[in-house]
Motif scaffolding. Structure first.
Motif, mmCIF file in Angstrom:
data_model
loop_
_atom_site.group_PDB
_atom_site.id
_atom_site.type_symbol
_atom_site.label_atom_id
_atom_site.label_comp_id
_atom_site.label_asym_id
_atom_site.label_seq_id
_atom_site.Cartn_x
_atom_site.Cartn_y
_atom_site.Cartn_z
ATOM 1 N N GLU A 207 0.832 -1.207 0.000
ATOM 2 C CA GLU A 207 0.000 0.000 0.000
ATOM 3 C C GLU A 207 0.865 1.256 0.000
ATOM 4 O O GLU A 207 0.509 2.272 -0.614
ATOM 5 N N ASP A 208 2.016 1.215 0.653
ATOM 6 C CA ASP A 208 2.950 2.346 0.611
ATOM 7 C C ASP A 208 3.441 2.603 -0.807
ATOM 8 O O ASP A 208 3.832 3.728 -1.143
ATOM 9 N N ALA A 209 3.444 1.561 -1.635
ATOM 10 C CA ALA A 209 3.948 1.671 -3.006
ATOM 11 C C ALA A 209 2.903 2.189 -3.980
ATOM 12 O O ALA A 209 3.209 2.391 -5.154
ATOM 13 N N ARG A 210 1.698 2.421 -3.519
ATOM 14 C CA ARG A 210 0.665 2.975 -4.388
ATOM 15 C C ARG A 210 0.936 4.457 -4.626
ATOM 16 O O ARG A 210 1.160 5.224 -3.691
ATOM 17 N N VAL A 211 0.919 4.880 -5.884
ATOM 18 C CA VAL A 211 1.239 6.264 -6.235
ATOM 19 C C VAL A 211 0.096 7.184 -5.819
ATOM 20 O O VAL A 211 -1.078 6.888 -6.054
ATOM 21 N N ARG A 212 0.448 8.297 -5.210
ATOM 22 C CA ARG A 212 -0.532 9.324 -4.819
ATOM 23 C C ARG A 212 -0.457 10.460 -5.833
ATOM 24 O O ARG A 212 0.409 11.330 -5.739
ATOM 25 N N TRP A 213 -1.348 10.463 -6.813
ATOM 26 C CA TRP A 213 -1.274 11.459 -7.879
ATOM 27 C C TRP A 213 -1.597 12.857 -7.390
ATOM 28 O O TRP A 213 -1.242 13.848 -8.056
ATOM 29 N N ALA A 214 -2.241 12.989 -6.224
ATOM 30 C CA ALA A 214 -2.528 14.302 -5.666
ATOM 31 C C ALA A 214 -1.306 14.915 -4.987
ATOM 32 O O ALA A 214 -1.350 16.070 -4.561
ATOM 33 N N ASP A 215 -0.204 14.168 -4.908
ATOM 34 C CA ASP A 215 1.050 14.705 -4.374
ATOM 35 C C ASP A 215 1.739 15.561 -5.438
ATOM 36 O O ASP A 215 1.471 15.409 -6.634
ATOM 37 N N PRO A 216 2.658 16.440 -5.037
ATOM 38 C CA PRO A 216 3.463 17.161 -6.022
ATOM 39 C C PRO A 216 4.300 16.194 -6.859
ATOM 40 O O PRO A 216 4.590 15.080 -6.426
ATOM 41 N N ALA A 217 4.711 16.636 -8.033
ATOM 42 C CA ALA A 217 5.449 15.768 -8.952
ATOM 43 C C ALA A 217 6.727 15.221 -8.323
ATOM 44 O O ALA A 217 7.063 14.048 -8.528
ATOM 45 N N PHE A 218 7.445 16.044 -7.542
ATOM 46 C CA PHE A 218 8.701 15.563 -6.952
ATOM 47 C C PHE A 218 8.429 14.416 -5.983
ATOM 48 O O PHE A 218 9.226 13.476 -5.878
ATOM 49 N N TRP A 234 2.715 1.138 -8.081
ATOM 50 C CA TRP A 234 1.521 0.755 -8.817
ATOM 51 C C TRP A 234 0.427 1.806 -8.669
ATOM 52 O O TRP A 234 0.465 2.659 -7.780
ATOM 53 N N THR A 235 -0.520 1.731 -9.559
ATOM 54 C CA THR A 235 -1.703 2.572 -9.534
ATOM 55 C C THR A 235 -2.845 1.741 -10.102
ATOM 56 O O THR A 235 -2.654 0.584 -10.470
ATOM 57 N N ALA A 240 -8.145 -2.141 -12.614
ATOM 58 C CA ALA A 240 -7.086 -3.147 -12.492
ATOM 59 C C ALA A 240 -5.777 -2.478 -12.083
ATOM 60 O O ALA A 240 -5.572 -1.288 -12.331
ATOM 61 N N ARG A 241 -4.897 -3.248 -11.496
ATOM 62 C CA ARG A 241 -3.621 -2.703 -11.042
ATOM 63 C C ARG A 241 -2.663 -2.533 -12.226
ATOM 64 O O ARG A 241 -2.539 -3.422 -13.063
ATOM 65 N N LEU A 242 -2.001 -1.390 -12.259
ATOM 66 C CA LEU A 242 -1.002 -1.086 -13.285
ATOM 67 C C LEU A 242 0.302 -0.779 -12.576
ATOM 68 O O LEU A 242 0.397 0.191 -11.824
ATOM 69 N N ARG A 243 1.320 -1.599 -12.822
ATOM 70 C CA ARG A 243 2.628 -1.362 -12.219
ATOM 71 C C ARG A 243 3.395 -0.322 -13.032
ATOM 72 O O ARG A 243 3.254 -0.260 -14.260
ATOM 73 N N LEU A 244 4.195 0.475 -12.334
ATOM 74 C CA LEU A 244 4.897 1.585 -12.976
ATOM 75 C C LEU A 244 6.393 1.516 -12.711
ATOM 76 O O LEU A 244 6.823 1.220 -11.591
ATOM 77 N N GLY A 245 7.182 1.821 -13.741
ATOM 78 C CA GLY A 245 8.602 2.044 -13.570
ATOM 79 C C GLY A 245 8.839 3.514 -13.247
ATOM 80 O O GLY A 245 7.894 4.314 -13.173
ATOM 81 N N PRO A 246 10.097 3.907 -13.052
ATOM 82 C CA PRO A 246 10.406 5.317 -12.774
ATOM 83 C C PRO A 246 9.851 6.260 -13.837
ATOM 84 O O PRO A 246 9.708 5.889 -15.003
ATOM 85 N N VAL A 247 9.541 7.483 -13.409
ATOM 86 C CA VAL A 247 8.943 8.490 -14.282
ATOM 87 C C VAL A 247 9.878 9.686 -14.402
ATOM 88 O O VAL A 247 10.871 9.790 -13.684
ATOM 89 N N THR A 248 9.525 10.600 -15.303
ATOM 90 C CA THR A 248 10.284 11.834 -15.485
ATOM 91 C C THR A 248 9.361 13.024 -15.251
ATOM 92 O O THR A 248 8.298 13.119 -15.882
ATOM 93 N N VAL A 249 9.753 13.896 -14.351
ATOM 94 C CA VAL A 249 8.980 15.128 -14.146
ATOM 95 C C VAL A 249 9.166 16.016 -15.367
ATOM 96 O O VAL A 249 10.291 16.267 -15.797
ATOM 97 N N ASP A 250 8.055 16.498 -15.939
ATOM 98 C CA ASP A 250 8.103 17.239 -17.203
ATOM 99 C C ASP A 250 7.368 18.577 -17.074
ATOM 100 O O ASP A 250 6.175 18.673 -17.346
ATOM 101 N N PRO A 251 8.084 19.637 -16.658
ATOM 102 C CA PRO A 251 7.437 20.944 -16.504
ATOM 103 C C PRO A 251 6.838 21.479 -17.808
ATOM 104 O O PRO A 251 5.959 22.348 -17.772
ATOM 105 N N GLU A 252 7.324 20.981 -18.954
ATOM 106 C CA GLU A 252 6.823 21.445 -20.251
ATOM 107 C C GLU A 252 5.663 20.593 -20.762
ATOM 108 O O GLU A 252 5.154 20.820 -21.861
#
Length: 307
Positions: A207-218, A234-235, A240-252
């Motif tokens: 559950e700690d590994a679930r992404v919180r999209w309401a958090d800031p990008a960093f 994951w999200t 259904a559950r979708l596992r995620l690899g690392p992401v890139t913050v994209d201000p543009e």
């Protein structure tokens, strides 16, 4: 010196190999009992046990290290010191007292920061710029013992916990070997840990590994890197559950609400509380990891979102 090495996962192997190549004698290894893993629930040896089997070294696998049979065997082995790397069980005082020089533990943080089971993950999650490793005298408290040696390691902006742990395990192996050498020569005294700067690092749950999209990008970026590779970010998408690899913050990137997905020919962006992030690799439930852009092109939902 006569050594019993205590460890279980693959991260313990660099230290085990460094000690095996040293002037000291590994008379046995202590590791967690065989466990059932994978979909087939096949009984499997720990990486440390498998290594010892290959090298003809005795393997001790008590369910708990307070078992009388284990304590008796430890006494029989006439051990000088027990180096520990990620053994995975609490060591009782009765066992701590048996080796002549006690038990020494390689811990992947700059103690007293991040005492506990997941120091590397918490350092990444907190956004620390620097971490390291310490070899300390194991005692009854949680990672509270005096320190024999330490090293530092910067945390890069793209480092996952897996990346960092790999580097620390290699550098920490040499540190542990050097500490054992110095103890054998009687040249080393442990120094008490500072009283200030204590923080705790309990094991991160699924559950700690679930992404919180309401958090800031960093914060989204840090959480995903902290739980990569385990327990794995994951999200939820379309129930259904979708596992995620690392992401890139994209201000543009496009302006999006938290969790809102924007798909283009070459990228998939997801909204956060601040800037959007660009997905790299995803793994839908029951499928293999795949490029996020390819996954996005196959979506049929009119307004996709992640929760």
């Amino acid at each position: 010196m006569r050594i019993v090495f205590a460890g279980t996962p693959e991260v313990a192997l660099p230290t085990l190999e460094a000690l095996h190549a040293s002037a000291h004698e590994i008379v046995a290894v202590l590791t967690r009992p065989d466990a059932r893993v994978g979909r087939g629930r096949k009984l499997s040896r720990s990486p440390v046990a498998a290594w010892a089997d290959e090298h003809g070294i005795e393997v001790l696998t008590p369910a708990k290290p307070r078992e009388p049979e284990f304590l008796d065997r430890l006494r029989e082995l006439d051990v000088d010191v027990v180096p520990v790397v990620a053994y995975g069980a609490l060591v009782p005082p009765a066992a701590l007292e048996i080796p002549r020089l006690g038990w020494i533990n390689l811990h992947f943080s700059l103690l007293p920061a991040w005492r506990g089971a997941a120091p590397v993950q918490h350092a990444v999650l907190a956004g620390d710029a620097m971490t390291g490793a310490c070899v300390f005298q194991l005692e009854a408290g949680l990672d509270t013992g005096p320190i024999f040696g330490r090293l530092t390691e910067p945390i890069g902006p793209a480092d996952t916990s897996g990346d960092l742990l790999e580097r620390l395990s290699i550098a920490g192996a040499l540190l542990t070997r050097d500490v054992v050498d110095a103890l054998a020569d009687g040249l080393l005294q442990a120094e008490p840990q500072p009283e200030d700067g204590v923080s705790l690092a309990p094991k991160l749950s699924v559950e700690d590994a679930r992404v919180r999209w309401a958090d800031p990008a960093f914060a989204v970026d840090r959480r995903i890197r902290a739980v990569t590779p385990a327990p794995g970010a994951w999200t939820e998408f379309d129930g259904a559950r979708l596992r995620l690899g690392p992401v890139t913050v994209d201000p543009e990137g496009p302006a999006l609400e938290p969790g809102e997905v924007a798909v283009s020919k070459r990228a998939v962006h997801v909204g956060t509380a601040t800037d959007p992030v660009r997905l790299d690799q995803v793994q839908p439930a029951g499928k293999k990891p795949m490029d996020a852009a390819a996954w996005g092109r196959g979506l049929q939902t009119a307004k996709p979102s992640l929760v």
